[in-house]
Design a protein around this motif. Sequence first.
Motif: not given
Length: 150
Positions: A77-78, A80-81, A84-85, A140-141
């Motif tokens: 997940t991290r 992906w984050q 995304d950034h 994700l949030h």
Amino acid sequence: MMPASTATAQDFVPYATAAIDFHRALNVPTGPLVASRTELDCLHEHLVSLHGLLDAHTQRTSPLLPAEGDHLKAARTRLWQAADHLHAAYHASPRLGSGEVPGPDACRARLPEGAPELSICRRHQETAQLVRRRTTPADLHTPFTGLVRR
């Protein structure tokens, strides 16, 4: 060199890490220069590849070792984050030559900038489909605070 049939992912990960260290040592300028769109695209490609590798490990490990699987899911997940950034940073950086900064809707509207500029968007949207299947919006949030499962 080992035959292709016996090579595994862990045989290649140290080489990828060494390549990143080499790139950082020689290609990251000192001073107030910004990362180019090309470099942001390369970094995004690397993170998405790592995400795919970690996803494969997560899918195999989670049914057998749930606690380890939870940590792998958090790491996936991290990644992906972070990707995304990087995608957002790519769209916030000026276009080569014109210095024009594209609007935030350029990717979603699929406005062509020409190859290979939008390869980052194609890659990002393909990976986003996988992320939506494997990750909840809450995951994700939610900020990472550590795992408490034992």
